[in-house]
Write a protein that holds these residues in place. Structure first.
Motif, short mmCIF file in Angstrom:
data_model
loop_
_atom_site.label_atom_id
_atom_site.label_comp_id
_atom_site.label_asym_id
_atom_site.label_seq_id
_atom_site.Cartn_x
_atom_site.Cartn_y
_atom_site.Cartn_z
N LEU A 181 0.87 -1.26 -0.13
CA LEU A 181 -0.06 0.17 -0.03
C LEU A 181 0.87 1.18 -0.03
CD1 LEU A 181 -2.76 -1.03 2.59
CD2 LEU A 181 -2.85 -0.77 0.29
N ARG A 182 1.89 1.14 0.86
CA ARG A 182 2.90 2.39 0.79
C ARG A 182 3.44 2.46 -0.61
NH1 ARG A 182 4.20 0.25 6.12
NH2 ARG A 182 3.48 1.80 7.77
N ALA A 183 3.49 1.53 -1.48
CA ALA A 183 4.15 1.96 -2.52
C ALA A 183 3.12 2.83 -3.65
CB ALA A 183 4.46 0.40 -3.47
N ILE A 184 1.87 2.83 -3.15
CA ILE A 184 1.09 3.60 -3.90
C ILE A 184 0.94 4.73 -3.55
CG2 ILE A 184 -1.48 3.77 -4.60
CD1 ILE A 184 -1.91 0.89 -4.03
N GLU A 185 1.57 5.94 -4.38
CA GLU A 185 1.80 7.26 -3.92
C GLU A 185 0.56 7.87 -4.21
OE1 GLU A 185 5.25 8.50 -5.99
OE2 GLU A 185 6.77 7.20 -4.63
N GLY A 186 0.41 9.36 -3.32
CA GLY A 186 -0.61 10.22 -3.78
C GLY A 186 -2.10 9.49 -3.46
N ARG A 187 -2.03 8.95 -2.19
CA ARG A 187 -3.27 8.48 -1.98
C ARG A 187 -4.21 9.35 -1.18
NH1 ARG A 187 -2.73 4.34 1.91
NH2 ARG A 187 -0.58 4.71 2.03
N GLY A 188 -4.63 10.28 -1.98
CA GLY A 188 -5.70 11.41 -1.47
C GLY A 188 -7.01 10.78 -1.57
N PRO A 189 -8.07 11.62 -0.96
CA PRO A 189 -9.30 11.09 -1.14
C PRO A 189 -9.90 11.28 -2.39
CG PRO A 189 -9.06 12.46 0.82
CD PRO A 189 -7.68 12.65 0.17
N CYS A 190 -10.73 10.48 -2.95
CA CYS A 190 -11.25 10.31 -4.28
C CYS A 190 -10.16 10.47 -5.45
CB CYS A 190 -12.25 11.76 -4.44
SG CYS A 190 -13.65 11.80 -3.13
N THR A 191 -9.05 9.94 -5.06
CA THR A 191 -8.19 9.85 -6.20
C THR A 191 -8.20 8.46 -6.93
OG1 THR A 191 -6.26 9.22 -4.69
CG2 THR A 191 -6.76 11.60 -5.08
N ASP A 192 -7.43 8.43 -8.14
CA ASP A 192 -7.14 7.07 -8.47
C ASP A 192 -6.41 6.26 -7.64
OD1 ASP A 192 -7.18 5.09 -10.90
OD2 ASP A 192 -5.18 5.36 -10.95
N ALA A 193 -5.23 6.76 -6.91
CA ALA A 193 -4.50 6.13 -6.16
C ALA A 193 -5.30 5.46 -4.84
CB ALA A 193 -3.38 6.86 -5.30
N GLU A 194 -6.20 6.07 -4.42
CA GLU A 194 -7.33 5.53 -3.36
C GLU A 194 -7.67 4.40 -3.89
OE1 GLU A 194 -10.83 7.10 -0.70
OE2 GLU A 194 -10.85 7.40 -2.71
N ARG A 195 -8.27 4.46 -5.18
CA ARG A 195 -9.07 3.26 -5.65
C ARG A 195 -8.12 2.15 -5.75
NH1 ARG A 195 -11.90 7.63 -7.88
NH2 ARG A 195 -10.29 8.24 -9.41
N ARG A 196 -6.94 2.54 -6.12
CA ARG A 196 -5.89 1.22 -6.41
C ARG A 196 -5.69 0.48 -5.06
NH1 ARG A 196 -2.94 4.97 -9.36
NH2 ARG A 196 -1.30 4.92 -7.91
N ALA A 197 -5.57 1.44 -4.16
CA ALA A 197 -5.54 0.84 -2.69
C ALA A 197 -6.52 0.10 -2.13
CB ALA A 197 -5.18 2.10 -1.79
N ALA A 198 -7.82 0.63 -2.57
CA ALA A 198 -8.93 -0.30 -2.16
C ALA A 198 -9.03 -1.68 -2.67
CB ALA A 198 -10.34 0.62 -2.46
N ARG A 199 -8.64 -1.77 -4.20
CA ARG A 199 -8.51 -3.18 -4.85
C ARG A 199 -7.54 -4.01 -4.35
NH1 ARG A 199 -9.38 0.67 -9.80
NH2 ARG A 199 -7.16 0.66 -9.98
N VAL A 200 -6.40 -3.31 -3.84
CA VAL A 200 -5.49 -4.17 -3.28
C VAL A 200 -5.89 -4.58 -1.95
CG1 VAL A 200 -3.33 -4.13 -1.77
CG2 VAL A 200 -3.32 -2.85 -4.03
N VAL A 201 -6.88 -4.16 -1.05
CA VAL A 201 -7.47 -4.57 0.09
C VAL A 201 -8.54 -5.89 -0.64
CG1 VAL A 201 -8.80 -4.54 1.87
CG2 VAL A 201 -7.00 -2.78 1.38
N ALA A 202 -9.40 -5.22 -1.59
CA ALA A 202 -10.31 -6.27 -2.05
C ALA A 202 -9.73 -7.60 -2.48
CB ALA A 202 -10.93 -5.57 -3.21
N ARG A 203 -8.33 -7.65 -3.23
CA ARG A 203 -7.96 -8.77 -3.74
C ARG A 203 -7.42 -9.49 -2.46
NH1 ARG A 203 -2.51 -9.16 -4.18
NH2 ARG A 203 -2.21 -6.93 -4.45
N ARG A 204 -6.73 -8.99 -1.36
CA ARG A 204 -6.42 -9.78 -0.16
C ARG A 204 -7.53 -10.44 0.34
NH1 ARG A 204 -0.75 -10.27 0.88
NH2 ARG A 204 0.42 -8.39 0.03
N LEU A 205 -8.74 -9.89 0.36
CA LEU A 205 -9.76 -10.44 0.90
C LEU A 205 -10.36 -11.45 0.24
CD1 LEU A 205 -11.95 -7.00 1.86
CD2 LEU A 205 -11.21 -8.99 3.30
#
Length: 338
Positions: free
Chosen positions: A10-34
């Protein structure tokens, strides 16, 4: 499950501001882990109006201008102060709507053998926006959130300007007017700081939440049904609304937000009028780690505003796992005794 590789990803995903593409990528990482854990996460898009700090900074500056102008032109100053106050009130409605989401792994997605009970919603954020300086100061001093302070300061300036329109002046009035004026100046800096703040690399919350969910899946509590929710404050509001429509009652759920920070837990949180977090959950944590106040808009404060039991735990990855598992065990025993 080792949470540290998840945090690193998750830290490798830079620029994780609210409502950004980076936030969506981080959410997909968690969904994949689930999904790797055998869960079936649901992702729901939510359209929100994100931060309005520029509007609030403009209102603060307008308040300062109103205070200065009202000394010699009371009516003009009154209209400026009233306009600034109106701007604060409509600020939540200003700005383009942007997409965010929540990712939810329900208790029904758990592996066979999990005993249903009170839903323990392990909540974390996919974004990594830092807590603004003004909110940290307000929390430390036990004051309301910056938006409320700005509203109060502008209301006071309206009152001072209204008094001046009647021809009243003097040193006492001027000295009293300095207080809300100084507050507007301080808040102008605070809102500008929040506007330009860059996302951090915080990732302990999601990583720890996944590790706790895996641990509770291996040793299921008798009276809790662990779930995981990735949501910001505004998507949390949508989640609560959806769950209420589905018939979820406040007695059926306990929200535990995991957040990176100094070890401890929050007894209150919220960017407007602070919400006292659930006294029973606070009681279970009292004495284990330091207790603090918060003044940020958080998923837990949104849940608490809806009368759901909620608490915020802070720490690094390992501390969050330990604290959350300890709280889950204590809550499970507490429910068994009822």
């Amino acid at each position: 499950m080792d949470p540290k590789p998840i945090a690193d990803e998750l830290r490798a995903i830079e620029g994780r501001g609210p409502c950004t593409d980076a936030e969506r990528r981080a959410a997909r990482v968690v969904a994949r882990r689930l999904r790797d854990m055998g869960r079936r996460p649901r992702t729901q898009t939510v359209w929100v109006r994100s931060g309005n700090e520029p509007v609030l900074a403009a209102a603060s500056a307008l308040g300062v201008a109103a205070s200065v102008v009202s000394v010699d032109h009371a009516v003009t100053g009154l209209w400026l102060a009233a306009g600034a106050l109106a701007l604060v009130l409509v600020a939540p409605l200003i700005g383009a709507r942007r997409a965010t989401q929540y990712v939810w792994a329900a208790a029904g997605d758990a592996p066979a053998g999990t005993v249903p009970g009170v839903a323990l919603v392990l909540t974390c954020r996919a974004d990594a926006q830092p807590v603004p300086f003004a909110e940290r100061v307000a929390a430390r001093l036990g004051l309301p959130g910056p938006r409320v302070l700005l509203g109060l300061a502008l209301a006071a300036l309206v009152a001072f300007a209204a008094v001046r329109t009647s021809g009243t002046g003097g040193t006492a009035l001027g000295a009293g007017q300095l207080v809300p004026t100084a507050l507007c100046i301080a808040l102008l800096g605070g809102f500008l700081d929040a506007w330009v703040a860059q996302p951090t690399d915080a990732a302990a919350g999601p990583a720890a939440a996944l590790a706790v969910l895996a641990a509770l899946g291996d040793s299921p509590p008798a009276n809790l049904s662990p779930q995981l929710l990735v949501a910001g404050p505004k998507s949390m509001r949508a989640f609560v609304k959806d769950r209420r429509r589905a018939g979820t009652d406040a007695t059926d759920v306990a929200v535990v937000e995991l957040r990176e920070g100094e070890p401890g837990f929050l007894r209150s949180d919220g960017s407007l009028l602070p919400q006292r977090l659930h006294p029973r959950l606070v009681g279970l944590m009292r004495g284990a780690v330091p207790m603090r106040r918060g003044r940020s808009q958080s998923p837990a404060s949104v849940a608490r505003a809806a009368r759901w039991p909620a608490i915020v735990l802070e720490g690094d990855v390992d501390e969050l796992v330990e604290l959350t598992l300890g709280l889950a065990a204590a809550l499970d025993r507490d429910l068994a005794e009822r």
